[in-house]
Design an enzyme around this catalytic site. Sequence first.
Site, mmCIF file in Angstrom:
data_model
loop_
_atom_site.group_PDB
_atom_site.id
_atom_site.type_symbol
_atom_site.label_atom_id
_atom_site.label_comp_id
_atom_site.label_asym_id
_atom_site.label_seq_id
_atom_site.Cartn_x
_atom_site.Cartn_y
_atom_site.Cartn_z
ATOM 1 N N HIS A 82 5.680 -7.062 3.983
ATOM 2 C CA HIS A 82 5.466 -5.703 3.475
ATOM 3 C C HIS A 82 4.321 -4.990 4.186
ATOM 4 O O HIS A 82 4.009 -3.840 3.873
ATOM 5 C CB HIS A 82 5.196 -5.781 1.966
ATOM 6 N N ASP A 119 -15.802 5.092 -8.030
ATOM 7 C CA ASP A 119 -17.116 5.749 -8.095
ATOM 8 C C ASP A 119 -17.405 6.686 -6.922
ATOM 9 O O ASP A 119 -18.573 6.931 -6.602
ATOM 10 C CB ASP A 119 -18.235 4.700 -8.165
ATOM 11 N N LYS A 134 2.224 -2.814 6.774
ATOM 12 C CA LYS A 134 2.540 -1.634 7.576
ATOM 13 C C LYS A 134 1.304 -1.303 8.412
ATOM 14 O O LYS A 134 0.345 -0.713 7.897
ATOM 15 C CB LYS A 134 2.911 -0.449 6.689
ATOM 16 N N ASP A 161 -4.064 -1.273 21.707
ATOM 17 C CA ASP A 161 -4.990 -1.953 22.628
ATOM 18 C C ASP A 161 -6.021 -2.813 21.902
ATOM 19 O O ASP A 161 -7.096 -3.091 22.445
ATOM 20 C CB ASP A 161 -5.699 -0.931 23.528
ATOM 21 N N HIS A 201 4.209 6.197 -3.551
ATOM 22 C CA HIS A 201 4.331 4.954 -2.796
ATOM 23 C C HIS A 201 2.953 4.453 -2.372
ATOM 24 O O HIS A 201 2.816 3.413 -1.729
ATOM 25 C CB HIS A 201 5.212 5.195 -1.562
ATOM 26 N N LYS A 246 -0.799 2.888 -2.169
ATOM 27 C CA LYS A 246 -1.480 1.666 -2.600
ATOM 28 C C LYS A 246 -2.974 1.939 -2.433
ATOM 29 O O LYS A 246 -3.613 1.502 -1.483
ATOM 30 C CB LYS A 246 -1.041 0.470 -1.773
#
Length: 754
Positions: free
Chosen positions: A258, A600, A260, A265, A593, A595
Amino acid sequence: KDHFVATPAKKYILKIMSWLHQQRVQEKSDIISGWKNVHLQLSEAALYVTGEKSSDTPYAILLSNITEVVVVEERGSGVKFGICELSVTSNVTGVISNNSSYNFDRTHVFRVDSVPERDQWIILIRQYTEEGKEVGDSFRPVRQGVGANWFAGGAEYYPRLAQALEAATEQILICDWWLAPQVYLVRTPLDERYRLDNLLQRKAQQGVMVHILIYQEIAGTVALNSLGVKEYLQGLSPNIQVVTHPRSVGSTIYYTHHQKCVIIDQDIAFVGGIDLTFGRYDSAEKSLTDVHSLTFPGLDYYNPRIDEATNHHLSKAPDQDLFDRNMYPRMPWEDLQMEVNGQAARDVAINFIQRWNYNRTSGTEKTTANLVGQPLGKTSKKLRSFGKSLKSKTKTGGTVVGNIAKRMDAYSTVFPRLSPKEPSALPTGTSTVQVLRSIGLWAAGARKERSIHQKMLDCIENSQHYVYIESQFFISSLANDTATLSMDSNKRSEVKNQIAQALLDRIIRAYNNNEVFRVYLLIPLHPEGSIEDEATRAVMHWQYQTLIKGPNSLFNQLANIPGLDANNFISVCSLYNHGYIGDEVVHDQIYIHSKLMIVDDRIVMIGSNNINDRSSLGDRDSELAVVYLDGEPIDIYCNGQVFTATRFAHSLRLRLMREHLGLNDDALIADPTSDATWHNVFRSTAASNTRYYDFCCPSKPQDNMTKLKNFTDAPKDVVDPVQLGNVRGNIIYYPLNFLNDENMRHLASDELFQ
């Protein structure tokens, strides 16, 4: 401190017991029984083993793959130490099973001149390896002096990615769950030069090596066209290499790759939740319509609630609409990505390299072969009795080699191993970050790591004023006892991650201490796809068990505390939008979608991980995240008191809240915890938007729809421009009582949906 380089003239002695074929000349034999002169160089990333000839290519042993460094007791001359390199290459399948292991171990034994010299090597190597680490520890250290940027949506991320890819001079590394080669990185207008396949082909023709890792989906579950993508991209240039993993067999349960990320370089890396595929390009506008195909061509006009593409559509007709855009809306996409450079980018690269070296077979054959290497628990014994082990194996007269050859029949081409490069020690920015993972043996040949989960728990526990979360899923434990947790009285089933429990504990602590503390929780209105789909409702079952339906649910436990008003501490919201096609109103959720966690206005975590067991436990889905820990300070107000935040976190929260609340004035939300922001702006806007949408869009999921029939039989929309004109931003309340009277639990394994 970061490097220990052996004296160039010094010759160290290497003997390798090798369990499978490698590209390097010194490793051609399956078992090398003689001694070979080599040079060792230890860096922070790898132990490099080089032959005597200056032309020899170093063999890089990733320190994150070294599970043990021990004294070797072997008959014969010399002082020796041994290294166990875990999982040099994966088996074909990557099977999830309780009774098999998935690795080939390689054991290296080095002979040196003296005991002090041996002990010095052991101490130095152990400082950087995985030996002794806990599952909550990250595979890489905290990095200071790093440059970092955030991107709120594909419309911000994709153009910057195109710019970075165009500047690549040596290497491009990409790992993704779903990759569509025909996705445009530069739009308005659409630019063919910056369609992903065209850009990668151009760079490959310039001599840049492109290595791509993508998840190979299980047939019949979800259409990602991974094998078609592999064939298509590798046909563009020999400098493009694609690995899909795992190769599925039988009916075994699989988890997913999962992560991504894109690495340029090994100097720049992008990490987050945004796949390089259709439907991810969105700005703050979150538009539902594009009747002239100006921004969202073909399959990029994406809405899985209306229809979903098959592998045929993805491979043969990506430029053709899947449904009528003159009748139906697209589904907008809420997501984030982070860019880091310097040492942090190299850490992201090491994660990729570890996975690549483990999964780098290019074969797609299905097989039931049980390709099992040395079980993890036996490495110490193997190392300490190395001489006896080697002697017994060589006496078999080719049996070991023959068995290995049979095992390797299941493979086709094996791509070359990759190695990390050493970054400059000079600072490349002012930020402090750390790269985190959820990963395990099946995914990367690595020890089980759940550092993302542990860091989230630490950040919540140490939060002072608020926690802001956007997550695709919210399925978590609330019994404070992972061994006995049963969220459903009808059937025992354990949910093990402790994110919800940490939030509950922090709220209770704030209440007991008379503190102002807020939890902003944003999740999708419903999982991706149709609510009438049983699999969609199965995820909803566990989400509602976490929030309100389970006996140990978050809101039930808060309600049992005398005097505690949950509305002062937590808001659970979703995102929604509307538009017009002609005179007809169209509306849909903005699919969260993301995450993301902001704490704070100081700390930001952006990654690929969801709040559920699949993402959190380490031995299920492979995940990657970056946590921003410190950087440029800025004084803000929290509950009316001056508080030192970071500009990075503060600016991101303001950017998101401006969009969600429909604001142009940051002053209204400058203090994230004040009653003015919490009650008068955030909760008030969510409540009014919910009322307007519930009236004008009765087919939207609502609290009064306690049965599925209430939803499927909803009346037609009411086009009321006045009420819809009163909507501000896109925030609404999550309907906590939606389908409350339905049993949404799926007959399949709970682990698939947790």
